[in-house]
Design an enzyme around this catalytic site. Structure first.
Site, PDB file in Angstrom:
ATOM      1  N   THR A   1       0.832  -1.208   0.000  1.00 10.54           N
ATOM      2  CA  THR A   1       0.000   0.000   0.000  1.00 10.54           C
ATOM      3  C   THR A   1       0.866   1.258   0.000  1.00 10.54           C
ATOM      4  O   THR A   1       0.389   2.332  -0.360  1.00 10.54           O
ATOM      5  CB  THR A   1      -0.906   0.049   1.254  1.00 10.54           C
ATOM      6  OG1 THR A   1      -0.071  -0.077   2.407  1.00 10.54           O
ATOM      7  CG2 THR A   1      -1.930  -1.068   1.243  1.00 10.54           C
ATOM      8  N   ASP A   2       2.150   1.142   0.392  1.00 14.19           N
ATOM      9  CA  ASP A   2       2.963   2.360   0.596  1.00 14.19           C
ATOM     10  C   ASP A   2       3.110   3.181  -0.691  1.00 14.19           C
ATOM     11  O   ASP A   2       2.888   4.383  -0.694  1.00 14.19           O
ATOM     12  CB  ASP A   2       4.326   2.052   1.239  1.00 14.19           C
ATOM     13  CG  ASP A   2       5.160   1.024   0.493  1.00 14.19           C
ATOM     14  OD1 ASP A   2       4.645   0.415  -0.468  1.00 14.19           O
ATOM     15  OD2 ASP A   2       6.335   0.834   0.871  1.00 14.19           O
TER      16      ASP A   2
ATOM     17  N   SER B   1      18.165  -3.772   7.457  1.00 10.39           N
ATOM     18  CA  SER B   1      18.829  -2.622   6.822  1.00 10.39           C
ATOM     19  C   SER B   1      18.406  -1.322   7.508  1.00 10.39           C
ATOM     20  O   SER B   1      19.249  -0.485   7.842  1.00 10.39           O
ATOM     21  CB  SER B   1      18.539  -2.576   5.320  1.00 10.39           C
ATOM     22  OG  SER B   1      17.156  -2.532   5.060  1.00 10.39           O
TER      23      SER B   1
ATOM     24  N   ASP C   1       9.834   1.072   6.832  1.00  6.73           N
ATOM     25  CA  ASP C   1      10.818   0.436   7.711  1.00  6.73           C
ATOM     26  C   ASP C   1      11.445   1.447   8.665  1.00  6.73           C
ATOM     27  O   ASP C   1      11.580   1.211   9.861  1.00  6.73           O
ATOM     28  CB  ASP C   1      11.936  -0.205   6.884  1.00  6.73           C
ATOM     29  CG  ASP C   1      11.394  -1.159   5.835  1.00  6.73           C
ATOM     30  OD1 ASP C   1      10.183  -1.454   5.879  1.00  6.73           O
ATOM     31  OD2 ASP C   1      12.180  -1.595   4.976  1.00  6.73           O
TER      32      ASP C   1
ATOM     33  N   TYR D   1       8.354  -6.377  -8.501  1.00  8.44           N
ATOM     34  CA  TYR D   1       7.993  -5.234  -7.666  1.00  8.44           C
ATOM     35  C   TYR D   1       7.704  -4.015  -8.551  1.00  8.44           C
ATOM     36  O   TYR D   1       6.670  -3.348  -8.410  1.00  8.44           O
ATOM     37  CB  TYR D   1       9.132  -4.949  -6.680  1.00  8.44           C
ATOM     38  CG  TYR D   1       8.922  -3.745  -5.800  1.00  8.44           C
ATOM     39  CD1 TYR D   1       8.147  -3.829  -4.650  1.00  8.44           C
ATOM     40  CD2 TYR D   1       9.514  -2.519  -6.118  1.00  8.44           C
ATOM     41  CE1 TYR D   1       7.970  -2.722  -3.833  1.00  8.44           C
ATOM     42  CE2 TYR D   1       9.343  -1.413  -5.307  1.00  8.44           C
ATOM     43  CZ  TYR D   1       8.574  -1.518  -4.176  1.00  8.44           C
ATOM     44  OH  TYR D   1       8.396  -0.408  -3.385  1.00  8.44           O
TER      45      TYR D   1
HETATM   46  P1  ADP Z   1      16.303  -6.813   5.329  1.00 10.90           P
HETATM   47  O1  ADP Z   1      16.301  -5.337   5.546  1.00 10.90           O
HETATM   48  O2  ADP Z   1      14.950  -7.343   5.061  1.00 10.90           O
HETATM   49  O3  ADP Z   1      16.979  -7.572   6.426  1.00 10.90           O
HETATM   50  P2  ADP Z   1      17.942  -6.018   3.144  1.00 10.90           P
HETATM   51  O4  ADP Z   1      18.482  -6.739   1.947  1.00 10.90           O
HETATM   52  O5  ADP Z   1      17.155  -4.797   2.934  1.00 10.90           O
HETATM   53  O6  ADP Z   1      17.153  -7.087   4.003  1.00 10.90           O
HETATM   54  O7  ADP Z   1      19.152  -5.607   4.091  1.00 10.90           O
HETATM   55  C1  ADP Z   1      20.132  -6.562   4.455  1.00 10.90           C
HETATM   56  C2  ADP Z   1      21.497  -5.901   4.289  1.00 10.90           C
HETATM   57  O8  ADP Z   1      21.663  -4.871   5.267  1.00 10.90           O
HETATM   58  C3  ADP Z   1      22.640  -6.859   4.532  1.00 10.90           C
HETATM   59  O9  ADP Z   1      22.960  -7.562   3.356  1.00 10.90           O
HETATM   60  C4  ADP Z   1      23.748  -5.903   4.938  1.00 10.90           C
HETATM   61  O10 ADP Z   1      24.295  -5.262   3.797  1.00 10.90           O
HETATM   62  C5  ADP Z   1      23.002  -4.841   5.736  1.00 10.90           C
HETATM   63  N1  ADP Z   1      22.977  -5.178   7.162  1.00 10.90           N
HETATM   64  C6  ADP Z   1      21.907  -5.421   7.922  1.00 10.90           C
HETATM   65  N2  ADP Z   1      22.264  -5.701   9.201  1.00 10.90           N
HETATM   66  C7  ADP Z   1      23.610  -5.630   9.244  1.00 10.90           C
HETATM   67  C8  ADP Z   1      24.589  -5.821  10.285  1.00 10.90           C
HETATM   68  N3  ADP Z   1      24.247  -6.162  11.527  1.00 10.90           N
HETATM   69  N4  ADP Z   1      25.882  -5.644   9.944  1.00 10.90           N
HETATM   70  C9  ADP Z   1      26.260  -5.316   8.698  1.00 10.90           C
HETATM   71  N5  ADP Z   1      25.379  -5.138   7.693  1.00 10.90           N
HETATM   72  C10 ADP Z   1      24.079  -5.288   7.956  1.00 10.90           C
HETATM   73 MG    MG Z   2      15.737  -3.877   4.123  1.00 10.25          MG
END
Ligand code: ADP
Ligand code: MG
Length: 421
Positions: free
Chosen positions: A46-47, A146, A195, A247
């Site tokens: 919905t965003d 993220s 988020d 998407y």
């Molecule tokens: P989601 O947000 O659903 O977990 P995303 O692909 O948007 O998935 O984000 C994941 C990415 O965010 C990881 O691949 C990494 O690059 C970064 N990330 C998230 N948490 C960490 C962490 N604790 N340390 C380093 N990078 C992180």
């Molecule tokens: Mg993410």
């Protein structure tokens, strides 16, 4: 079966980040800050239609120990990634330009870049910094690790650079905008604003009603603990499928449908239905493309589901969420899943199996959450049933020869901030 992934206590998360900081940089950090992952209760896809969504902050958080530097260098280490990475804030730039940074440092250093571009840094710039990251938010599970990383860095820089934005919701909305910009422009990942809003603006014991048209929020009481309930989050670990472009295609079809209906976004159609000016059937009758009709039916009904869930929760906060009020909330979750599966066509076999199995083993309601094609599902369960439902889903996945899922149990938790431990 796989255990429930426990959220770290603040003292534990802070100690881990501090230890990593000291071991890497040979000094003590100025402090530790943390930000949560999130799940969306209802209001999916919905965003980008100017609609409504209803996320909560998870008790699972990303911890960042940080210390400003006298120069413009950023040094980063994470317990979840190999090595120490270094970024120069004076050369850092958007993805696709010469200043691009590969990998995870884009999310962390990108926040400093975005705070400056948004004009939020007091003296026009923020200092360089050393930071050590550790997290119990599963990454890549659709639980927004993220944004947890970005928002933890944002509140840390807010404190050490004296931006004074973290103290109220208006300031937090601006920090959230900077984090969105870091993710979109520096990390190059398309994302709405849900988020970051959840990580910075949600409150414990509440869901966050976010109006994606203007960024306005409302705190909706959702004291699951008082009602004896919990959300079982099921990370399906579904393998990444060839869903590139899906998407973007959904977004385009929604925009085209809004154009065909002569409205700026599908939110307007949902509002017209809500106010009784028209009916869903009459809206769909104006469209002659079958794909558009299905997508619009989801978006309009999903915005309606956010509204009716919020109305129910407002009438039945805390322990009063029981009986027919609880049934309404639970069936709203079920209806959302069916709509995403049938009309929006973004579910997958793993998500469907998680949802069906949870329901068959006592969940009150269940749905996929997040963008779909993998990621996580949520099930609203009686607190004492979480392990039993998780075990049933685990068995069903093994029988279907799917990868073993991961589980966590969540109630609406606190937003990003300093960790005083
Ligand atoms: P989601 O947000 O659903 O977990 P995303 O692909 O948007 O998935 O984000 C994941 C990415 O965010 C990881 O691949 C990494 O690059 C970064 N990330 C998230 N948490 C960490 C962490 N604790 N340390 C380093 N990078 C992180
Ligand atoms: Mg993410």
């Amino acid at each position: 079966m796989s255990a429930l992934l426990e959220a770290w206590a603040d003292a534990d998360g802070a100690a881990r980040a501090r230890r990593l900081f000291a071991a890497t940089f040979g000094a003590e950090p100025t402090g530790v800050w943390a930000a949560p992952g999130r799940v969306n209760i209802v209001g999916e896809h919905t965003d980008y239609n100017d609609g409504l969504c209803l996320p909560i902050a998870l008790p699972h958080r990303t911890f960042v120990a940080l210390r400003p530097r006298p120069d413009r260098t950023v040094r980063l280490v994470s317990a979840q990634e190999p090595g120490v990475r270094e970024v120069d804030l004076d050369t850092l730039g958007p993805a696709g330009t010469a200043g691009e940074v590969a990998g995870w440092p884009a999310y962390a250093a990108g926040v400093a870049w975005a705070l400056e571009r948004e004009g939020l840094a007091a003296a026009g710039s923020v200092p360089g910094f050393d930071a050590a990251v550790d997290s119990c938010v599963p990454a890549g599970a659709g639980l927004s690790s993220s944004a947890a990383l970005e928002c933890a860095v944002a509140v840390a820089l807010d404190d050490v650079a004296g931006l004074r934005l973290g103290g109220d919701d208006a300031g937090r909305a601006r920090l959230a905008d900077a984090c969105v910009r870091a993710e979109n422009e520096v990390a190059g990942a398309p994302t709405g604003g849900m988020d970051q809003a959840a990580a910075l603006r949600a409150q414990a014991g509440h869901a966050l009603l976010l109006d994606c048209r203007d960024g306005a929020v409302r705190q909706v009481p959702l004291d699951l603990a008082a009602a004896g309930l919990t959300l079982l989050v099921i990370d399906t670990r579904a393998p990444h499928r060839l869903v590139d472009g899906q998407y973007g295609r959904r977004r385009r079809v929604c925009e085209d449908a809004a154009g065909a209906l002569g409205v700026p976004s599908l939110r307007s159609a949902a509002d017209a239905v809500e106010s009784g000016q028209t009916t869903p059937g009459a809206v769909l009758a104006l469209l002659d493309d079958d794909e558009q009709r299905k997508r619009v039916r989801h978006v309009v009904s999903e915005i309606g589901r956010v509204r009716s869930l919020v109305a129910r929760l407002a009438q039945h906060p805390g322990a009063q969420l029981e009986g027919s009020a609880l049934d309404t909330v639970a069936s709203g979750l079920d209806a959302s899943h069916e709509s995403l599966r049938r009309d929006y066509e973004v579910s997958c076999p793993e998500l469907d199996l998680a949802v069906e199995t949870a329901r068959a083993h006592g969940a009150r309601g269940a749905r996929m959450t997040g963008g779909g094609f993998g990621g996580s599902a949520i099930a609203l369960v009686d607190s004492g049933d979480a392990r039993h439902v998780a075990a049933a889903v685990d068995r069903a996945f093994a029988e279907a020869h799917f990868d073993a899922p991961a589980f966590l149990s969540a109630i609406p938790a606190a937003p990003a901030g300093p960790v005083r431990a």
